[in-house]
Design a protein around this motif. Structure first.
Motif: not given
Length: 153
Positions: A124-143
């Protein structure tokens, strides 16, 4: 502040091997643990506790292995990052055992259940860290919304 760990094939392979060993220990422990030698009502409660914890523990390990297999498929080029982010998520609802039920089980089984809980928490810690790594990148909808906003100027 520390940099989040990037997940790489070596980490996934090591965790996968660890998960297989742990899953085999779980299978063996619950297969052999059907011999509860208490009497009366205590026997029924112990059997129920054993069944509940066996199901909870094997399900936890099944989810862990599925997560690891998804990551292996990603590193082998069989899944895109989009597919992995969308479908390769661990369930945060992998509840731990109930203390009153765990108390009815053999100490060896409680130790094994604890090991699976700690293993799942690591994933869970690995998964959360990996998912938070690109939080700054806008989603496809936001783009897309940004492109529409820029085009309408």
């Amino acid at each position: 502040m520390t940099e989040p760990v990037t997940i790489n094939p070596r980490i996934i392979d090591a965790l996968y091997s660890e998960a297989l060993v742990l899953s085999d220990e779980v299978r063996a422990a619950f297969m052999l643990s059907g011999r509860i030698e208490t009497a009366g009502r205590e026997e029924d409660l112990a059997r129920i506790a054993l069944s509940c914890e066996a199901l909870r523990t094997t399900t936890r390990m099944m989810h862990a292995i599925a997560w690891l297999l998804n990551h292996r498929a990603y590193f082998m080029g069989e899944l895109s990052e989009f597919q992995l982010r969308r479908h390769g998520r661990l369930s945060p609802d992998a509840a731990g055992g109930e203390p009153e039920r765990l108390a009815l089980l053999d100490p060896e089984i409680r130790v094994l259940i604890g090991a699976t809980e700690r293993f799942y928490a690591r994933l869970m810690r690995l998964d959360c860290g990996w998912r938070e790594h690109d939080v700054q990148a806008p989603s496809a909808i936001a783009a897309l919304r940004e492109r529409i906003r820029m085009a309408s100027r």
